[in-house]
Design a protein around this motif. Sequence first.
Motif, PDB file in Angstrom:
ATOM      1  N   LYS A  27       0.825  -1.214   0.000  1.00  0.00           N
ATOM      2  CA  LYS A  27       0.000   0.000   0.000  1.00  0.00           C
ATOM      3  C   LYS A  27       0.857   1.262   0.000  1.00  0.00           C
ATOM      4  O   LYS A  27       0.494   2.275  -0.600  1.00  0.00           O
ATOM      5  CB  LYS A  27      -0.949  -0.013   1.202  1.00  0.00           C
ATOM      6  N   THR A  28       2.006   1.226   0.664  1.00  0.00           N
ATOM      7  CA  THR A  28       2.855   2.415   0.687  1.00  0.00           C
ATOM      8  C   THR A  28       3.425   2.695  -0.699  1.00  0.00           C
ATOM      9  O   THR A  28       3.623   3.858  -1.079  1.00  0.00           O
ATOM     10  CB  THR A  28       3.998   2.270   1.709  1.00  0.00           C
ATOM     11  N   TYR A  29       3.713   1.657  -1.466  1.00  0.00           N
ATOM     12  CA  TYR A  29       4.219   1.820  -2.829  1.00  0.00           C
ATOM     13  C   TYR A  29       3.103   2.375  -3.729  1.00  0.00           C
ATOM     14  O   TYR A  29       3.347   3.251  -4.571  1.00  0.00           O
ATOM     15  CB  TYR A  29       4.699   0.481  -3.389  1.00  0.00           C
ATOM     16  N   SER A  33      -8.880  -0.798   4.983  1.00  0.00           N
ATOM     17  CA  SER A  33      -9.575  -1.476   3.894  1.00  0.00           C
ATOM     18  C   SER A  33      -8.641  -1.903   2.771  1.00  0.00           C
ATOM     19  O   SER A  33      -8.124  -1.071   2.021  1.00  0.00           O
ATOM     20  CB  SER A  33     -10.660  -0.552   3.321  1.00  0.00           C
ATOM     21  N   ASN A  34      -8.431  -3.219   2.650  1.00  0.00           N
ATOM     22  CA  ASN A  34      -7.742  -3.758   1.479  1.00  0.00           C
ATOM     23  C   ASN A  34      -8.555  -3.486   0.221  1.00  0.00           C
ATOM     24  O   ASN A  34      -8.001  -3.230  -0.855  1.00  0.00           O
ATOM     25  CB  ASN A  34      -7.551  -5.275   1.636  1.00  0.00           C
ATOM     26  N   ALA A  77      -2.622  -3.943  -6.001  1.00  0.00           N
ATOM     27  CA  ALA A  77      -2.257  -2.638  -5.445  1.00  0.00           C
ATOM     28  C   ALA A  77      -2.289  -2.629  -3.924  1.00  0.00           C
ATOM     29  O   ALA A  77      -1.720  -1.733  -3.290  1.00  0.00           O
ATOM     30  CB  ALA A  77      -3.192  -1.559  -5.990  1.00  0.00           C
ATOM     31  N   ALA A  78      -2.934  -3.620  -3.339  1.00  0.00           N
ATOM     32  CA  ALA A  78      -3.042  -3.692  -1.877  1.00  0.00           C
ATOM     33  C   ALA A  78      -2.072  -4.680  -1.257  1.00  0.00           C
ATOM     34  O   ALA A  78      -1.873  -4.662  -0.039  1.00  0.00           O
ATOM     35  CB  ALA A  78      -4.467  -4.070  -1.472  1.00  0.00           C
ATOM     36  N   GLY A  79      -1.447  -5.567  -2.077  1.00  0.00           N
ATOM     37  CA  GLY A  79      -0.616  -6.568  -1.416  1.00  0.00           C
ATOM     38  C   GLY A  79       0.279  -7.432  -2.255  1.00  0.00           C
ATOM     39  O   GLY A  79       0.652  -8.514  -1.804  1.00  0.00           O
ATOM     40  N   ALA A  80       0.689  -7.021  -3.464  1.00  0.00           N
ATOM     41  CA  ALA A  80       1.431  -7.932  -4.342  1.00  0.00           C
ATOM     42  C   ALA A  80       2.934  -7.695  -4.418  1.00  0.00           C
ATOM     43  O   ALA A  80       3.643  -8.476  -5.042  1.00  0.00           O
ATOM     44  CB  ALA A  80       0.847  -7.866  -5.758  1.00  0.00           C
ATOM     45  N   VAL A  81       3.459  -6.654  -3.794  1.00  0.00           N
ATOM     46  CA  VAL A  81       4.886  -6.347  -3.943  1.00  0.00           C
ATOM     47  C   VAL A  81       5.752  -7.401  -3.253  1.00  0.00           C
ATOM     48  O   VAL A  81       5.448  -7.853  -2.145  1.00  0.00           O
ATOM     49  CB  VAL A  81       5.210  -4.942  -3.394  1.00  0.00           C
ATOM     50  N   TRP A 101       1.588   5.993   5.689  1.00  0.00           N
ATOM     51  CA  TRP A 101       2.226   5.365   6.842  1.00  0.00           C
ATOM     52  C   TRP A 101       1.439   5.607   8.134  1.00  0.00           C
ATOM     53  O   TRP A 101       0.771   6.615   8.284  1.00  0.00           O
ATOM     54  CB  TRP A 101       3.642   5.920   7.017  1.00  0.00           C
ATOM     55  N   PHE A 102       1.593   4.678   9.076  1.00  0.00           N
ATOM     56  CA  PHE A 102       1.182   4.911  10.447  1.00  0.00           C
ATOM     57  C   PHE A 102       2.277   5.759  11.094  1.00  0.00           C
ATOM     58  O   PHE A 102       3.459   5.580  10.791  1.00  0.00           O
ATOM     59  CB  PHE A 102       1.048   3.590  11.214  1.00  0.00           C
TER      60      PHE A 102
END
Length: 359
Positions: free
Chosen positions: A75-77, A175-176, A243-247, A295-296
């Motif tokens: 998500k940050t990317y 939210s993913n 976009a939510a989790g593939a890197v 970021w948090f």
Amino acid sequence: MTTDRTDQTDRRDRTDRSETALRDRLALEVARLEAPDVVLGVTRRGRRTVVTGGLAPERTTPREALRYELGSLTKTYTVLLLVTLAAEGVLTQDDRLAAHLPPTLRLPHPASRGITLRHLATHTAGLPRIPYDLLPGALLRPSVSGYARYDTGRLLRTFAATRPRHPAGSRWSYSNFGVALLGPALARAAQGTYPALLGTQVLRPLGLTGTTLAPGPTGADAVGYRGDGRTPLPGTDMGAFSAAGAVRATPHDMLGYLEAHLHPAATSLSGPLKEVQVPQLHRGGRRGETHTLAWFQHPAPGGPLLFHAGAVFGQQAFLGYHPASGTGLAAVATRRSRRCPLMPTAYNLLYGLAEEAAA
């Protein structure tokens, strides 16, 4: 002249002692985690310290050269890509999501039509954590990812059918689903694909050659394990949720990514890297937490600490940095279970380093 040389020698000795102490500290934490594979890496004052270990047999490729699945750290990317495209005038962060979706997609719920790209990035769009149609499969097969069979068409149709829980911008709710929608929206706005855009706009400018969205050749990727620490798991196919989790990234690329955030001016993405660190909202009162675009953010000695974590089946990852001291920490481990407390270990390590730097 002698005094100058003596001072230089003293500084070198202090640096070497500090480096040795840090390496010993990381090695102790790696052993305590008791995971099949663990990598802890720290960047500070322009130097990297990386320690690896684990209970699994060492492979041909060293642990620090493998690519690990970063899960929600993706998500940050994605948000950095959003801000980069906005800086180029391709879109604005406050564009309505609907403006970057197919015009044939009907949105019957008025609240859906008010969602902006910024709302998706900051988890304030009012969307659930995952689409409702994924819940039955998650309950019946909790150890199997349902994302692989979820394509973009289904993602958009489900969004159209989903009534947001609250008006956009009024409440934070992770939210993913929301961040996944940034993938097709950015792709349509920039007339490309999400993987290609991430590569050309973010990864290549930052020199992140060990970061990708797809599995690599045999032996290039870390292998996750079930809770027993022995049963290998296949890599996670994120489908339309890329976009939510593939890197996937090597630990050294993760450190490079942190260094870009710590020293934006040294990169070609200076403006976007600074912008993703600007606070956007605070929740939970005095003891709550602040959120930037990506970021948090928690208070820490000398200045705020920014971080994010991610996990997929069998792997987990953490990235955090303390701009005031120029310190960043990357952590990955295979096996995701309560017996491998990677997240609190990494967070506490980073906080401790920030505290020492401020003393």
